[in-house]
Design a protein around this motif. Sequence first.
Motif, PDB file in Angstrom:
ATOM      1  N   UNK A  75       0.711  -0.682   0.141  1.00  0.00           N
ATOM      2  CA  UNK A  75       0.178  -0.011   0.047  1.00  0.00           C
ATOM      3  C   UNK A  75       0.713   0.671   0.279  1.00  0.00           C
ATOM      4  N   UNK A  76       2.108   1.062  -0.266  1.00  0.00           N
ATOM      5  CA  UNK A  76       2.743   2.582  -0.630  1.00  0.00           C
ATOM      6  C   UNK A  76       3.307   2.902  -1.443  1.00  0.00           C
ATOM      7  N   UNK A  77       3.144   4.529  -2.044  1.00  0.00           N
ATOM      8  CA  UNK A  77       3.317   4.757  -3.456  1.00  0.00           C
ATOM      9  C   UNK A  77       5.082   4.302  -4.085  1.00  0.00           C
ATOM     10  N   UNK A  78       4.796   3.380  -4.773  1.00  0.00           N
ATOM     11  CA  UNK A  78       6.060   3.205  -6.133  1.00  0.00           C
ATOM     12  C   UNK A  78       6.728   5.258  -6.754  1.00  0.00           C
ATOM     13  N   UNK A  79       6.238   5.738  -6.562  1.00  0.00           N
ATOM     14  CA  UNK A  79       6.087   6.690  -7.350  1.00  0.00           C
ATOM     15  C   UNK A  79       7.199   7.630  -6.176  1.00  0.00           C
ATOM     16  N   UNK A  80       7.453   7.641  -4.741  1.00  0.00           N
ATOM     17  CA  UNK A  80       7.873   8.088  -4.045  1.00  0.00           C
ATOM     18  C   UNK A  80       9.098   7.659  -3.712  1.00  0.00           C
ATOM     19  N   UNK A  81       8.224   5.980  -3.832  1.00  0.00           N
ATOM     20  CA  UNK A  81       9.575   5.029  -3.542  1.00  0.00           C
ATOM     21  C   UNK A  81      11.098   5.036  -4.170  1.00  0.00           C
ATOM     22  N   UNK A  82      10.462   5.834  -6.040  1.00  0.00           N
ATOM     23  CA  UNK A  82      11.682   5.068  -6.969  1.00  0.00           C
ATOM     24  C   UNK A  82      12.532   6.600  -7.244  1.00  0.00           C
ATOM     25  N   UNK A  83      11.031   7.483  -7.216  1.00  0.00           N
ATOM     26  CA  UNK A  83      11.969   9.123  -7.547  1.00  0.00           C
ATOM     27  C   UNK A  83      12.106  10.046  -6.996  1.00  0.00           C
ATOM     28  N   UNK A  84      10.969   9.170  -5.214  1.00  0.00           N
ATOM     29  CA  UNK A  84      11.453  10.514  -4.332  1.00  0.00           C
ATOM     30  C   UNK A  84      10.232  11.750  -3.904  1.00  0.00           C
ATOM     31  N   UNK A  85      10.004  11.908  -2.855  1.00  0.00           N
ATOM     32  CA  UNK A  85       8.393  13.097  -2.250  1.00  0.00           C
ATOM     33  C   UNK A  85       8.739  13.834  -3.391  1.00  0.00           C
ATOM     34  N   UNK A  86       9.903  14.783  -3.898  1.00  0.00           N
ATOM     35  CA  UNK A  86       9.635  15.712  -5.050  1.00  0.00           C
ATOM     36  C   UNK A  86       8.683  15.223  -6.538  1.00  0.00           C
ATOM     37  N   UNK A  87       8.429  13.937  -6.567  1.00  0.00           N
ATOM     38  CA  UNK A  87       8.139  13.476  -7.342  1.00  0.00           C
ATOM     39  C   UNK A  87       7.037  13.412  -7.412  1.00  0.00           C
ATOM     40  N   UNK A  88       5.712  13.857  -6.100  1.00  0.00           N
ATOM     41  CA  UNK A  88       4.381  13.332  -5.916  1.00  0.00           C
ATOM     42  C   UNK A  88       3.937  14.387  -6.622  1.00  0.00           C
ATOM     43  N   UNK A  89       2.589  14.711  -6.592  1.00  0.00           N
ATOM     44  CA  UNK A  89       1.642  15.738  -7.171  1.00  0.00           C
ATOM     45  C   UNK A  89       0.940  16.612  -6.118  1.00  0.00           C
ATOM     46  N   UNK A  90       1.191  18.166  -6.366  1.00  0.00           N
ATOM     47  CA  UNK A  90       0.009  18.081  -4.881  1.00  0.00           C
ATOM     48  C   UNK A  90      -0.148  17.540  -3.442  1.00  0.00           C
ATOM     49  N   UNK A  91      -1.495  17.260  -4.606  1.00  0.00           N
ATOM     50  CA  UNK A  91      -2.403  16.358  -4.002  1.00  0.00           C
ATOM     51  C   UNK A  91      -1.815  15.320  -2.483  1.00  0.00           C
ATOM     52  N   UNK A  92      -0.917  14.964  -3.385  1.00  0.00           N
ATOM     53  CA  UNK A  92      -0.095  13.916  -2.584  1.00  0.00           C
ATOM     54  C   UNK A  92       0.281  14.068  -1.600  1.00  0.00           C
TER      55      UNK A  92
END
Length: 372
Positions: A75-92
Amino acid sequence: MVFRVPSYYKNFRCIADKCPDNCCRGWEIDIDEDTLDYYKDLKGPMAEKIRASISEDGSFVLNEEGWCPLLNEKGLCEVCLTLGEDSLSEVCTEYPRFTTEYPKTREKVLCLSCGEVGRIVFSDTEQIGFDEQILSEDYDEYEWEDGDDELAEKLESVRSHAIGLLQDRSRPIAERIAVYLNYCCQMQKELFEAVPKEEEPEKISLYEAFLQRLSQYEELESIGDAWSGMEEELKAFYHEENYEKTHRAFMEAQMENEYQYEHLMVYYTFRYFMRAFYDNNLLEKAQFAVASFLMVRDMDVMVWMKNGQKFDLQDRIETTKVYAKEVEHSEENIEMLGESFLFEDVFSVKGLLAQILSLIHISEPTRRSYIS
């Protein structure tokens, strides 16, 4: 520029895979334009997976189970795990934080649609306070008009007094809410000289008032199955003979937990009140708070009865979370309720006061003084 948050704000930390819920499930996840452009230019295997998950309208397409397709088996975000928190959309990155800005001020609040926020808010019996710090003027991105500062200061003063009324523990919570609503109605007249003209509402039972309120909520856009299921449960559980009786018993049994409704009302007031700076309608914000209290309490009483007259912290977290997800995450739903506040007697000031005051023991002259 003043940055203001509730005192519990600093205590929040996302508990990630330890959370029994998931904020990436059950509702549309929008992508802001800057992040969308970033995803379009992104290279590598993760980039293709991200782009394959984006709809034409710029949001993530949920899978058949209603989950974001970019969550892993934990249930963890692959985008965050792979690319870092800065890669997330603002709402995320922002959720469960919501921001309001007005002249010289930025405020943030934590939304009760997050169970961990609910745990933090409702575990503390002390009155909610507010923390401030001064930011550089560079943080204020808007050009405000003459007179805006004065209006903002007046509204802040009114809100502070309104919160003080809600936190006056010398009175039962229902009476505090009645005083609060009357005060906000009076201040709407003084600040904006515009209050909806009210006819004397038809005298109806509390159960009939509940049905009228619920019918308006049934018109809202459905955000998730939890709310739809709750609506059906409420309609099936209550009837004319048990509505008032169960509510009286619940309020008497839960007197030591009235602070939770105090916190709930303070939350609604802090989060929404300053929107009146933009629409000149502070009374609507008070009506929203009171109507929300009534609906949450309806859910609470039903849960209490079904649990054998037991209601714990987790029950409190769950009912407020279900309501927040349905109502507070849809501006369309908030606007639709605003329309109901204008035209439906059950949401008028007198209509709401009648529902609030019917369950407390006060003298008839006192009761009439609130509603007159």
